[in-house]
Design a protein around this motif. Structure first.
Motif, PDB file in Angstrom:
ATOM      1  N   GLY A 195       1.032  -0.902  -0.019  1.00 24.43           N
ATOM      2  CA  GLY A 195       0.046   0.185  -0.195  1.00 24.43           C
ATOM      3  C   GLY A 195       0.789   1.316   0.313  1.00 24.43           C
ATOM      4  N   SER A 196       2.264   1.127   0.139  1.00 22.37           N
ATOM      5  CA  SER A 196       2.969   2.288   0.223  1.00 22.37           C
ATOM      6  C   SER A 196       3.357   3.548  -0.923  1.00 22.37           C
ATOM      7  CB  SER A 196       4.456   1.652   0.061  1.00 22.37           C
ATOM      8  OG  SER A 196       4.498   1.345  -1.065  1.00 22.37           O
ATOM      9  N   CYS A 197       2.354   3.417  -1.908  1.00 22.29           N
ATOM     10  CA  CYS A 197       2.459   3.818  -2.944  1.00 22.29           C
ATOM     11  C   CYS A 197       1.189   4.397  -3.451  1.00 22.29           C
ATOM     12  CB  CYS A 197       2.864   3.463  -4.080  1.00 22.29           C
ATOM     13  SG  CYS A 197       4.138   2.651  -5.104  1.00 22.29           S
ATOM     14  N   ASP A 198       0.691   4.395  -2.100  1.00 27.55           N
ATOM     15  CA  ASP A 198      -1.203   4.737  -1.653  1.00 27.55           C
ATOM     16  C   ASP A 198      -0.767   6.479  -2.013  1.00 27.55           C
ATOM     17  OD1 ASP A 198      -1.707   2.760  -3.276  1.00 27.55           O
ATOM     18  OD2 ASP A 198      -2.923   1.974  -0.812  1.00 27.55           O
ATOM     19  N   HIS A 199      -0.179   6.769  -0.598  1.00 30.29           N
ATOM     20  CA  HIS A 199      -0.453   8.486  -0.436  1.00 30.29           C
ATOM     21  C   HIS A 199       0.330   9.271  -1.606  1.00 30.29           C
ATOM     22  CE1 HIS A 199      -0.058   6.791   3.715  1.00 30.29           C
ATOM     23  NE2 HIS A 199      -0.310   8.180   3.840  1.00 30.29           N
ATOM     24  N   ALA A 200       0.965   8.970  -2.864  1.00 30.67           N
ATOM     25  CA  ALA A 200       1.361   9.616  -3.072  1.00 30.67           C
ATOM     26  C   ALA A 200       0.646   9.538  -4.762  1.00 30.67           C
ATOM     27  CB  ALA A 200       3.088   8.668  -3.549  1.00 30.67           C
ATOM     28  N   SER A 201       0.076   8.374  -4.599  1.00 31.37           N
ATOM     29  CA  SER A 201      -1.107   8.813  -5.633  1.00 31.37           C
ATOM     30  C   SER A 201      -2.117   9.470  -5.692  1.00 31.37           C
ATOM     31  CB  SER A 201      -1.284   6.859  -6.080  1.00 31.37           C
ATOM     32  OG  SER A 201      -1.505   5.855  -5.943  1.00 31.37           O
TER      33      SER A 201
END
Lengths: 114, 114
Positions: B77-83
């Motif tokens: 889920g790590s990239c969620d903040h960014a996207s």
DNA sequence: CCTAAAGTAAACCATATGGTAAAGCAAACG
DNA sequence: CGTTTGCTTTACCATATGGTTTACTTTAGG
């Protein structure tokens, strides 16, 4: 595909600064001049100009000179490179080859043999 | 909402480096140790360790110490903040208040009056 | 024409970044 | 036990970054 790499570098670099993200979000509401942006973010004109140029190089902002003003506006499709990369990476993870458990098992096995 | 800002900073900063993106993409296929990652990217162990820590601080990679190895794996889920931020910004632009044309008209009008 | 406003350029500064090399430490292996 | 192996720490280096100030140019308005 070196070009791609450079484009991603400049996109993510542009986004990796609080002020720049704020400016982009601000420009998402509508265009603005350098002085305006500088005032809104408590920064020198020169400082803001630098940020705008970085956003411009990343293709996220377009600017037009209108009289003595430089009007900046957000470029819509600009964030696509970045979010496409994120999506692709996520997808790759979903179909990933190895899980942590499998990896550890492999380590054990290769450890016993050689 | 200062926390959010810092999280975005560290996420985008982590992504703003070619090597780090390559490592993340590599880890999307499955876990790996520091030596492995360092070899694959022609870099010193110490250098790779730095990159891994930056990815870890951004929450994009988790690491486990297993014997003398440090195993790194991607955090889904790590990239969620960014996207999420990118998506939100895009959405905002789609409902934006001012277009360039309107903005220029306004400039003209306020210019004529004072 | 004169002055104010908006932007631009240049020099400068402190700190961050991406990298290395060298030395130390802990776990495996023989 | 001694030696690799894998990681970690530290110190160091060159360059990039984010910001400023100061001085210069161009446009606009009185």
């Amino acid at each position: 595909m070196v070009k791609q790499t450079q484009a991603l570098d400049s996109s993510f670099k542009a986004l990796a600064d609080t002020t720049r993200r704020a400016v982009l979000l601000r420009l998402a509401d509508g265009p603005g001049g350098i002085t305006e942006l500088a005032d809104e973010h408590q920064m020198t004109l020169a400082g803001m100009l630098k940020h705008v140029r970085i956003l411009e190089e990343a293709g996220m902002v377009r600017t037009v000179k209108h009289g003595r003003r430089r009007i900046c506006e957000m470029n819509a499709g600009s964030c696509d490179h970045a979010s496409d990369w994120l999506a692709a990476t996520r997808k790759r993870w979903e179909n990933r080859f190895d899980s942590m458990e499998r990896y550890l098992e492999e380590l054990e096995r290769s450890g016993r043999r050689g």
